[in-house]
Design a protein around this motif. Structure first.
Motif, short mmCIF file in Angstrom:
data_model
loop_
_atom_site.label_atom_id
_atom_site.label_comp_id
_atom_site.label_asym_id
_atom_site.label_seq_id
_atom_site.Cartn_x
_atom_site.Cartn_y
_atom_site.Cartn_z
N VAL A 140 0.83 -1.20 0.00
CA VAL A 140 0.00 0.00 0.00
C VAL A 140 0.87 1.25 0.00
CG1 VAL A 140 -1.77 1.27 1.25
CG2 VAL A 140 -1.82 -1.23 1.24
N LYS A 141 1.92 1.24 0.80
CA LYS A 141 2.78 2.42 0.91
C LYS A 141 3.55 2.67 -0.39
CE LYS A 141 3.24 2.02 5.91
NZ LYS A 141 4.13 1.77 7.07
N ILE A 142 4.03 1.61 -1.01
CA ILE A 142 4.72 1.77 -2.29
C ILE A 142 3.75 2.27 -3.35
CG2 ILE A 142 5.92 0.55 -4.15
CD1 ILE A 142 7.17 -1.25 -2.04
N SER A 143 2.52 1.76 -3.30
CA SER A 143 1.51 2.23 -4.25
C SER A 143 1.20 3.71 -4.04
CB SER A 143 0.23 1.40 -4.09
OG SER A 143 -0.77 1.86 -4.98
N GLU A 144 1.16 4.12 -2.77
CA GLU A 144 0.92 5.54 -2.49
C GLU A 144 2.04 6.40 -3.06
OE1 GLU A 144 0.57 5.76 1.71
OE2 GLU A 144 -1.49 5.00 1.77
N ALA A 145 3.26 5.90 -2.97
CA ALA A 145 4.39 6.63 -3.52
C ALA A 145 4.27 6.74 -5.05
CB ALA A 145 5.70 5.93 -3.15
N ILE A 146 3.86 5.65 -5.68
CA ILE A 146 3.66 5.65 -7.14
C ILE A 146 2.57 6.64 -7.52
CG2 ILE A 146 2.83 4.25 -9.07
CD1 ILE A 146 4.24 1.85 -7.77
N MET A 147 1.47 6.63 -6.76
CA MET A 147 0.37 7.54 -7.05
C MET A 147 0.79 9.00 -6.86
SD MET A 147 -1.56 5.18 -7.90
CE MET A 147 -2.79 6.28 -8.53
N ASN A 148 1.63 9.24 -5.86
CA ASN A 148 2.11 10.59 -5.62
C ASN A 148 2.91 11.10 -6.81
OD1 ASN A 148 2.57 12.78 -3.35
ND2 ASN A 148 4.58 12.45 -4.30
N MET A 149 3.75 10.23 -7.35
CA MET A 149 4.53 10.63 -8.53
C MET A 149 3.63 10.82 -9.74
SD MET A 149 7.89 8.90 -10.23
CE MET A 149 8.56 9.55 -11.77
N GLN A 150 2.66 9.93 -9.87
CA GLN A 150 1.72 10.05 -10.99
C GLN A 150 0.93 11.36 -10.91
OE1 GLN A 150 0.87 8.85 -13.76
NE2 GLN A 150 -1.19 9.71 -14.03
N ASP A 151 0.46 11.69 -9.70
CA ASP A 151 -0.33 12.90 -9.52
C ASP A 151 0.46 14.17 -9.83
OD1 ASP A 151 -2.42 11.31 -8.75
OD2 ASP A 151 -2.12 11.61 -6.59
N ASN A 152 1.78 14.10 -9.64
CA ASN A 152 2.63 15.28 -9.84
C ASN A 152 3.57 15.12 -11.03
OD1 ASN A 152 2.04 16.93 -7.23
ND2 ASN A 152 2.46 14.87 -6.48
N SER A 153 3.18 14.22 -11.95
CA SER A 153 4.08 13.88 -13.06
C SER A 153 4.37 15.09 -13.97
CB SER A 153 3.50 12.74 -13.88
OG SER A 153 2.24 13.11 -14.44
N VAL A 154 3.37 15.93 -14.20
CA VAL A 154 3.56 17.07 -15.11
C VAL A 154 4.58 18.05 -14.51
CG1 VAL A 154 2.47 19.03 -16.24
CG2 VAL A 154 1.25 16.84 -16.10
N GLN A 155 4.35 18.44 -13.24
CA GLN A 155 5.26 19.36 -12.58
C GLN A 155 6.65 18.74 -12.44
OE1 GLN A 155 2.20 18.37 -11.66
NE2 GLN A 155 1.32 19.77 -10.09
N LEU A 156 6.70 17.45 -12.16
CA LEU A 156 7.97 16.75 -12.00
C LEU A 156 8.75 16.77 -13.31
CD1 LEU A 156 9.88 14.90 -10.32
CD2 LEU A 156 8.56 12.97 -11.19
#
Length: 555
Positions: free
Chosen positions: A315-331
Motif C-alpha cells: 500500500v505504501k509503495i503504491s501511495e508513492a507511485i500515485m504521488n509521482m503520478q499525480d505530480n508527473s507534469v510538474q515533476l
C-alpha cells in the motif's frame, strides 16, 4: 562458624569410624541386588564386608566393594552427572531450538507472503507496466531476505537504490514519447532529494523498515546464540577430582552396605557447586543476555514490529507511485529545466491517458481483524508473549543448576540440614559444612571437590564471550543501531581472513586483541581468527578472557 562446624563434622566422622570397628561384618546381599538393579554386572561382590584397604575413593574400613566395583562406580558417576545436567537443561535447550525455528520461519514466510501479496496486487492493479518492471520489486525483497539471513547489506543504501531505480522506471514510463538515455537518468538522480517524486514515503518507509529488520534479525540471531551456548555448556566435562567426589557421594554408600541411603542435600550442593563451578560463572553474562533479549522483544512488540511494517508495504509503495503520478507534469517540467529536453521518441503524442488510468487504482490497507498468520500459525504478538515468559524462567539457570540437580527425592534425601538419615560422605549422619557460594573463585575451600580456581575452563570462557558479543548487538539493536554482520555467503570475507590481521596477530597478538577490548562487536571475528592463527593454542585467549582483562598477564 564454618570452622566450628567442620571440627564437629570431623569428630563425628572419626567417632563413626571407631564405633564402626566394633560392629560385626554386614551382609552384602542388599548391595548385590541394588547393583544389579542399577545395571551393573559385577563378578565378585563380597558376601560379607571385608577390609577396604584396596579402595582409593570410598572409606577404607569394612566394605562391600572390590576395586573393580569402585572403578565402575566412578565411570557410572561421570555418566550420571552428564545425564543429570542433560535432563535438567532439556527444557532450556528445547525451548531455544523450537523458538528459534518458529521465529525464523515466521520472519521468512512473512517476507515471502508480503512479496507474493504485492506481486498479486500490482499485477491486478497495474498489469503490464508492472510486469515489465517487476524485477525492481523482486530485487527489493531479495535484498531484504539476504539482509535478514546474515548478508552484509546496508539497508539504507539498498532502499535508496530501490527508490532510485523505481524513479527511473516510472519517469521513463510516464514520458514514453521521449528517448530517456542512461546519461539522462543519471542527471535526474541529482535532483531526487530536491524533487521528492514519491513524497515522504521513502523517508518514512526507510526508517520503519531499517529499524524493524535490525531488530528482527538481531533477535533471531540472539535465539541462535542462546541455543548454541545452552547446547555446548550442557555437555559437561568432569575433572578427575569431580569424578572422585561424585563416586564418593553416589556410590560409596553401596560400599558401606547402605545402597538405599541418599546423600544429604547440602553435601550434594557442595559437590555440584564444585563440579559445575565454571558453568555457574556463565550466569552473570547469561542474565545480561536474557535481559537484552527481553528488551529487544519489547521493540518487536512496539514501534519496530516487522509484521506491522511489512504487511502494508504494498500500500505504501503504491501511495508513492500515485504521488509521482499525480505530480508527473510538474515533476517532468522541473526535470526538463535541470537536465534539458530529451529527444522525442517518434512515437507520436504522449500516451499518459492509459498510464494514468492504470496508476489511478489504489489499494485498500489491511484492517487489524484481517492480519494473517504465517508459518508459526500465530501472530508475532502471540509468539513474543510466549518467548518472553520462557526467557524470564531461564534467568539464573546456570547458578541454580546445583539446586535443580540436588532436589529432594531426586538425588538427595531431603532439605533438612540436621537430617541424620542421609549419607554425608563418610557414614549415615548429619552433614555439617556450610554450602559454598556459586562460581569458580568461591570453590577455593570446597570440602568435597578439589577445584583449581587459577585455571578457568577455556571452553566456558568462549561461551561467556559469545554472550557478551551478542548482548552488545542486542543493546545496539534496541537503540535502532546496526552492527556489522559478516556475509555468510562469502566465507573469504571478514577479519579472520584479513592479511593484515594474520600478520599482526602472529607478531603482536596481545596488541590486536587489546584493540578489541573497546569494541565487543569484533570479538566474534577475533575468536574465529584465533582458531586459524593460533590453531589449538588458546593460552593467550584464556588469559585475556579473565573478567579484569589485564594485559599485564599476557606472556
Amino acid at each position: 562458624m564454618l570452622g566450628i562446624r567442620t571440627v564437629l563434622w570431623t569428630l563425628s566422622v572419626a567417632l563413626s569410624v571407631v564405633t564402626g570397628a566394633d560392629f560385626k561384618a554386614h551382609n552384602c546381599s542388599e548391595v548385590r541386588q541394588a547393583s544389579i538393579a542399577k545395571g551393573f554386572s559385577f563378578e565378585n561382590v563380597p558376601l560379607q564386608e571385608t577390609s577396604g584397604d584396596h579402595l582409593r575413593v570410598c572409606p577404607q574400613g569394612s566394605t562391600c566393594c572390590t576395586s573393580e566395583m569402585e572403578d565402575k562406580f566412578g565411570q557410572r558417576s561421570k555418566l550420571e552427572l552428564e545425564n543429570l545436567v542433560d535432563e535438567t537443561s532439556h527444557e532450556l535447550r528445547s525451548t531455544f531450538v523450537s523458538r528459534h525455528k518458529k521465529f525464523d520461519e515466521f520472519f521468512l514466510e512473512l517476507l515471502e507472503n508480503t512479496e507474493k501479496s504485492l506481486n498479486e496486487m500490482f499485477v491486478r492493479t497495474y498489469g503490464k507496466p508492472y510486469m515489465q518492471n517487476s524485477e525492481v520489486f523482486q530485487n527489493l525483497f531479495a535484498e531484504l531476505k539476504r539482509y535478514y539471513t546474515g548478508g552484509n547489506v546496508n539497508l539504507e543504501e539498498m532502499l535508496n537504490d530501490f527508490w532510485s531505480r523505481l524513479l527511473e522506471r516510472m519517469f521513463t514510463l510516464l514520458n514514453s514519447q521521449y528517448v530517456i538515455t542512461e546519461d539522462y537518468l543519471e542527471c535526474i538522480s541529482k535532483y531526487t532529494d530536491q524533487l521528492k517524486p514519491f513524497g515522504d514515503v521513502p523517508k518514512k518507509l526507510k526508517a520503519q523498515v531499517t529499524r524493524a529488520f535490525i531488530v528482527a534479525r538481531t533477535f533471531v540471531q540472539g535465539l541462535s546464540v542462546g541455543r548454541e551456548v545452552a547446547s555446548r555448556v550442557s555437555k559437561v566435562s568432569s575433572t578427575p577430582a569431580c569424578i572422585r567426589a561424585l563416586t564418593k557421594m553416589m556410590y560409596c554408600p553401596y560400599c558401606q552396605a547402605m545402597p538405599s541411603v541418599k546423600p544429604c542435600n547440602n553435601y550434594c550442593l557442595n559437590v555440584m557447586k564444585g563440579c559445575l563451578a565454571n558453568q555457574a560463572d556463565l550466569d552473570p553474562e547469561w542474565n545480561q543476555y536474557i535481559d537484552a533479549m527481553l528488551l529487544v522483544a519489547q521493540r518487536l512488540e512496539g514501534p519496530f514490529n516487522i509484521e506491522s511494517v511489512m504487511e502494508p508495504i504494498d500500500v505504501k509503495i503504491s501511495e508513492a507511485i500515485m504521488n509521482m503520478q499525480d505530480n508527473s507534469v510538474q515533476l517532468s517540467y522541473k526535470v526538463f529545466q535541470g537536465c534539458g529536453q530529451p529527444k522525442p521518441s517518434g512515437m507520436g503524442g504522449r500516451s499518459t491517458r492509459g498510464i494514468s488510468d492504470v496508476f489511478n487504482a489504489r489499494f485498500r490497507p489491511y484492517s487489524p481483524e484481517e492480519r494473517p498468520t504465517t508459518a508459526a500459525g500465530t501472530s508475532l504478538d502471540r509468539l513474543l508473549i510466549d518467548i518472553k515468559e520462557k526467557l524470564k524462567l531461564f534467568k539464573k539457570f546456570w547458578s541454580n543448576l546445583p539446586e535443580d540437580i540436588c532436589k529432594p527425592h531426586r538425588l538427595t534425601a531431603g532439605n533438612a540440614t540436621d537430617d541424620d538419615q542421609c549419607w554425608n560422605g563418610h557414614t549415615k549422619g548429619r552433614y555439617f559444612p556450610e554450602v559454598l557460594k556459586d562460581g569458580l573463585t568461591n570453590q577455593v575451600n570446597n570440602p568435597e571437590v578439589g577445584v583449581d580456581i587459577t585455571r578457568p575452563d577455556t571452553f566456558i570462557r568462549q561461551q561467556i564471550m559469545a554472550l557478551r558479543v551478542m548482548t552488545n548487538k542486542l543493546k545496539n539493536a534496541y537503540n535502532g543501531n546496526d552492527i556489522y554482520f559478516q556475509d555468510s555467503s562469502n566465507p573469504g570475507s571478514g577479519l579472520a581472513h584479513s592479511r593484515t590481521f594474520r600478520h599482526l596477530s602472529r607478531r603482536h597478538s596481545f596488541v590486536v586483541l587489546a584493540v578489541c577490548l573497546g569494541s565487543l562487536s569484533c570479538w566474534s571475528e577475533v575468536l574465529s581468527a584465533l582458531e586459524q592463527v593460533f590453531i589449538k593454542d588458546l593460552s593467550v585467549l584464556c588469559l585475556l578472557l579473565r573478567s579484569d582483562f589485564r594485559l599485564a598477564t599476557l606472556p
